[in-house]
Design a protein around this motif. Structure first.
Motif, PDB file in Angstrom:
ATOM      1  N   ASP A   2     -54.229   1.488   6.659  1.00  0.00           N
ATOM      2  CA  ASP A   2     -53.590   0.172   6.732  1.00  0.00           C
ATOM      3  C   ASP A   2     -52.214   0.189   6.074  1.00  0.00           C
ATOM      4  N   VAL A   3     -52.114   0.953   4.959  1.00  0.00           N
ATOM      5  CA  VAL A   3     -50.832   1.035   4.250  1.00  0.00           C
ATOM      6  C   VAL A   3     -49.780   1.678   5.151  1.00  0.00           C
ATOM      7  N   ILE A   4     -50.175   2.749   5.852  1.00  0.00           N
ATOM      8  CA  ILE A   4     -49.250   3.461   6.737  1.00  0.00           C
ATOM      9  C   ILE A   4     -48.809   2.552   7.876  1.00  0.00           C
ATOM     10  N   ILE A   5     -49.786   1.842   8.468  1.00  0.00           N
ATOM     11  CA  ILE A   5     -49.481   0.954   9.590  1.00  0.00           C
ATOM     12  C   ILE A   5     -48.543  -0.172   9.142  1.00  0.00           C
ATOM     13  N   ASN A   6     -48.825  -0.748   7.960  1.00  0.00           N
ATOM     14  CA  ASN A   6     -47.977  -1.828   7.443  1.00  0.00           C
ATOM     15  C   ASN A   6     -46.559  -1.328   7.161  1.00  0.00           C
ATOM     16  N   PHE A   7     -46.470  -0.113   6.626  1.00  0.00           N
ATOM     17  CA  PHE A   7     -45.155   0.475   6.360  1.00  0.00           C
ATOM     18  C   PHE A   7     -44.389   0.698   7.662  1.00  0.00           C
ATOM     19  N   ALA A   8     -45.091   1.239   8.682  1.00  0.00           N
ATOM     20  CA  ALA A   8     -44.455   1.483   9.983  1.00  0.00           C
ATOM     21  C   ALA A   8     -43.974   0.174  10.592  1.00  0.00           C
ATOM     22  N   ASN A   9     -44.797  -0.861  10.461  1.00  0.00           N
ATOM     23  CA  ASN A   9     -44.407  -2.179  10.984  1.00  0.00           C
ATOM     24  C   ASN A   9     -43.143  -2.694  10.287  1.00  0.00           C
ATOM     25  N   TRP A  10     -43.107  -2.565   8.979  1.00  0.00           N
ATOM     26  CA  TRP A  10     -41.994  -3.094   8.191  1.00  0.00           C
ATOM     27  C   TRP A  10     -40.696  -2.348   8.465  1.00  0.00           C
ATOM     28  N   VAL A  11     -40.770  -1.007   8.545  1.00  0.00           N
ATOM     29  CA  VAL A  11     -39.561  -0.197   8.693  1.00  0.00           C
ATOM     30  C   VAL A  11     -39.123  -0.076  10.147  1.00  0.00           C
ATOM     31  N   LEU A  92     -46.240  -1.056  31.073  1.00  0.00           N
ATOM     32  CA  LEU A  92     -47.133  -0.255  30.232  1.00  0.00           C
ATOM     33  C   LEU A  92     -46.483   0.106  28.910  1.00  0.00           C
ATOM     34  N   ALA A  93     -45.171   0.358  28.925  1.00  0.00           N
ATOM     35  CA  ALA A  93     -44.466   0.614  27.671  1.00  0.00           C
ATOM     36  C   ALA A  93     -44.519  -0.617  26.774  1.00  0.00           C
ATOM     37  N   THR A  94     -44.314  -1.786  27.375  1.00  0.00           N
ATOM     38  CA  THR A  94     -44.380  -3.046  26.619  1.00  0.00           C
ATOM     39  C   THR A  94     -45.767  -3.245  26.018  1.00  0.00           C
ATOM     40  N   ILE A  95     -46.788  -2.985  26.824  1.00  0.00           N
ATOM     41  CA  ILE A  95     -48.170  -3.137  26.372  1.00  0.00           C
ATOM     42  C   ILE A  95     -48.465  -2.211  25.197  1.00  0.00           C
ATOM     43  N   THR A  96     -48.047  -0.950  25.337  1.00  0.00           N
ATOM     44  CA  THR A  96     -48.339   0.048  24.302  1.00  0.00           C
ATOM     45  C   THR A  96     -47.598  -0.266  23.007  1.00  0.00           C
ATOM     46  N   TRP A  97     -46.326  -0.661  23.130  1.00  0.00           N
ATOM     47  CA  TRP A  97     -45.571  -1.001  21.937  1.00  0.00           C
ATOM     48  C   TRP A  97     -46.050  -2.302  21.306  1.00  0.00           C
ATOM     49  N   GLY A  98     -46.871  -3.056  22.033  1.00  0.00           N
ATOM     50  CA  GLY A  98     -47.451  -4.264  21.468  1.00  0.00           C
ATOM     51  C   GLY A  98     -48.538  -3.981  20.447  1.00  0.00           C
ATOM     52  N   SER A  99     -48.973  -2.725  20.374  1.00  0.00           N
ATOM     53  CA  SER A  99     -50.001  -2.353  19.406  1.00  0.00           C
ATOM     54  C   SER A  99     -49.361  -1.765  18.151  1.00  0.00           C
ATOM     55  N   PRO A 100     -49.786  -2.190  16.957  1.00  0.00           N
ATOM     56  CA  PRO A 100     -49.236  -1.604  15.723  1.00  0.00           C
ATOM     57  C   PRO A 100     -49.573  -0.131  15.578  1.00  0.00           C
ATOM     58  N   TYR A 101     -50.618   0.321  16.271  1.00  0.00           N
ATOM     59  CA  TYR A 101     -50.988   1.728  16.183  1.00  0.00           C
ATOM     60  C   TYR A 101     -49.920   2.636  16.787  1.00  0.00           C
ATOM     61  N   THR A 102     -49.115   2.129  17.714  1.00  0.00           N
ATOM     62  CA  THR A 102     -48.042   2.939  18.279  1.00  0.00           C
ATOM     63  C   THR A 102     -47.023   3.299  17.204  1.00  0.00           C
ATOM     64  N   LEU A 103     -46.685   2.337  16.346  1.00  0.00           N
ATOM     65  CA  LEU A 103     -45.789   2.622  15.231  1.00  0.00           C
ATOM     66  C   LEU A 103     -46.419   3.624  14.266  1.00  0.00           C
ATOM     67  N   TYR A 104     -47.711   3.502  14.069  1.00  0.00           N
ATOM     68  CA  TYR A 104     -48.433   4.441  13.210  1.00  0.00           C
ATOM     69  C   TYR A 104     -48.370   5.851  13.784  1.00  0.00           C
ATOM     70  N   PHE A 105     -48.651   5.987  15.090  1.00  0.00           N
ATOM     71  CA  PHE A 105     -48.596   7.306  15.734  1.00  0.00           C
ATOM     72  C   PHE A 105     -47.178   7.870  15.688  1.00  0.00           C
ATOM     73  N   LEU A 106     -46.173   7.005  15.828  1.00  0.00           N
ATOM     74  CA  LEU A 106     -44.784   7.452  15.743  1.00  0.00           C
ATOM     75  C   LEU A 106     -44.498   8.043  14.366  1.00  0.00           C
ATOM     76  N   LEU A 107     -44.899   7.333  13.310  1.00  0.00           N
ATOM     77  CA  LEU A 107     -44.660   7.813  11.952  1.00  0.00           C
ATOM     78  C   LEU A 107     -45.361   9.148  11.709  1.00  0.00           C
ATOM     79  N   ILE A 108     -46.594   9.273  12.181  1.00  0.00           N
ATOM     80  CA  ILE A 108     -47.340  10.527  12.031  1.00  0.00           C
ATOM     81  C   ILE A 108     -46.606  11.670  12.715  1.00  0.00           C
TER      82      ILE A 108
END
Length: 467
Positions: A2-11, A92-108
């Protein structure tokens, strides 16, 4: 997590929400500045890249929208019961970027890329941030099918590492296709090219069983120069537009509009492809200077989106021929529920064909026709997931029946979608699915290892030829 996801969302989320063009303008400008490029030149390159991305997206949207109308007319005329609507890549890009997990996967994956660079397991810095959605959708689909976030992350990292390795393997071929020097930094980590190993299997079969077909092959660019306008991208677009318009039973005025739309789009693709090359010139020079001073001869590559090779005529010639083939296969293919609309121009297929066959057009068409069922089945497989996510994030296309399902025909990474399905269901503990998953992952890795060996042999041949 959750911390990683929140950080990805914020940054990252504010940047991502700006869209691909402004995001990549910022990224490329920042990278150029990191390599001590003059600010005005760095900004110029960044803006050129943003313009290139905007241009290529606009042309793809114009082309797919035009052909979607014709395909809709064709369905109405024939009464086909293909009940999954192909909405193209943008929704589909819009749909995928609508999920916070996409930002998480990007950071990883940013962390994975940096580690691989530090350990010298790659020479590619992946800056194609926006297209992480191709990889993210695999992880999201695995979660939808029952995997935990941890298991989905392992799958994403596994595929992501292979994508980065593949970018290094393809770099000499890109130089050859573009007639570019070794100092050219452009390569790509695009999911498009994860079909390379499968394509190479069929390419080797051609070498063994059908080498005589190559004598009938032709260079699309040379053919164009010999026969002039009638072999140009303009003319190819005209031919395709007339064919599809007649198939759809359209009026002469509609057929003419479709034909001229296709003609101008195909010609503009080539022009815009050259813009990508101009956009990275300042960064290229900065990297060259940095490498010579700091890295003792080590070169760095920049992983961009694939359209920097869009100027190759074979991509469009093969895509145009594969369009009616795809339509025919969609109609007769058992288990397919997806009608090609937004993906009728097979941009998720032809760039990889170009790289593996090195522009042998007959091979591109035949192998493309063989692999298209994978895309159709994959698109059908993920339709419930895509529809469900679209409805949750409020991105379900307007004008469609609320009970319709949506997907995309030539979405990059069809094999990876099947892996996501198997990993998700195997996570539920069913022995049979676990066995299938293990066999699939082992086969996927082994064929990639074999492909890497073959590409290294090819790259050695490139190097020897320059001595």
């Amino acid at each position: 997590m959750d911390v990683i996801i929140n950080f990805a969302n914020w940054v990252l989320k504010p940047l991502i929400q700006m869209g691909a063009a402004p995001l990549m303008t910022i990224v490329l400008t920042f990278l150029a500045l990191c390599f001590r490029v003059k600010f005005s030149k760095a900004l110029e390159g960044g803006i050129k890249l943003g313009i290139s991305i905007t241009g290529i997206s606009a042309i793809i949207n114009i082309l797919t929208t035009a052909f979607s109308g014709a395909m809709t007319d064709f369905v109405g005329r024939t009464g086909l019961s293909l009940n999954v609507t192909d909405v193209g890549w943008a929704p589909l890009a819009t749909i995928t970027w609508g999920s916070p997990y996409t930002l998480y996967f990007l950071l990883i994956m940013v962390i994975v890329n940096i580690v691989m660079l530090l350990l010298k397991k790659t020479n590619t810095l992946d800056v194609d941030i926006f297209d992480i959605w191709h990889l993210s959708i695999v992880g999201l689909f695995a979660i939808f099918c029952g995997a935990s976030l941890f298991i989905a992350t392992l799958l994403v990292v596994f595929i992501g590492i292979l994508k980065i390795i593949n970018s290094d393997l393809m770099k000499p071929t890109f130089n050859d296709l573009l007639n570019a020097p070794d100092s050219n930094p452009m390569t790509t980590t695009h999911m498009n090219f994860m079909m390379n190993p499968v394509i190479m299997v069929f390419d080797k079969i051609f070498d063994k069983l059908f080498p005589w077909l190559d004598k009938y092959d032709f260079d699309a660019a040379k053919l164009n120069s010999k026969i002039g306008f009638w072999g140009s991208k303009f003319a190819i677009g005209i031919y395709l537009g007339i064919f599809v318009g007649l198939l759809a039973g359209q009026k002469p005025s509609q057929i003419c509009t479709l034909a001229f739309t296709a003609a101008v789009c195909l010609e503009l693709f080539s022009l815009i492809g050259s813009w990508f090359i101009a956009a990275v010139e300042p960064l290229s020079q900065g990297i060259t200077d940095f490498a010579s001073k700091k890295l003792k001869g080590r070169t760095l590559n920049i992983g961009l989106d694939w359209p920097f090779i869009a100027g190759r005529a074979e991509i469009w010639a093969a895509a145009n021929i594969l369009a009616p083939i795809m339509l025919l296969e969609a109609i007769i293919l058992p288990g397919n529920k997806l009608l090609p609309l937004g993906g009728i121009i097979a941009m998720g297929v032809t760039p990889a064909l170009l790289v593996v066959t090195r522009g042998k057009l007959i091979r591109m068409i035949v192998i493309g026709a063989i692999e298209l069922p994978l895309f159709l089945w994959s698109g059908t497989l993920i339709a419930p997931f895509v529809t469900n996510i679209a409805q949750k994030v409020g991105a379900f296309p307007k004008g469609l029946n609320a009970h319709s399902m949506i997907s995309h025909t030539t979405m990059e990474g069809p094999i990876e979608k099947f892996l996501g399905y198997l990993v998700g269901h195997a996570s539920q503990g069913e022995i049979q699915m676990i066995i299938y998953m293990v066999l699939a992952l082992v086969a996927y890795l082994l064929i990639f290892v074999w492909y890497a060996f073959e590409m290294k042999k090819r790259n050695k041949a490139y190097k020897d030829a320059k001595k």
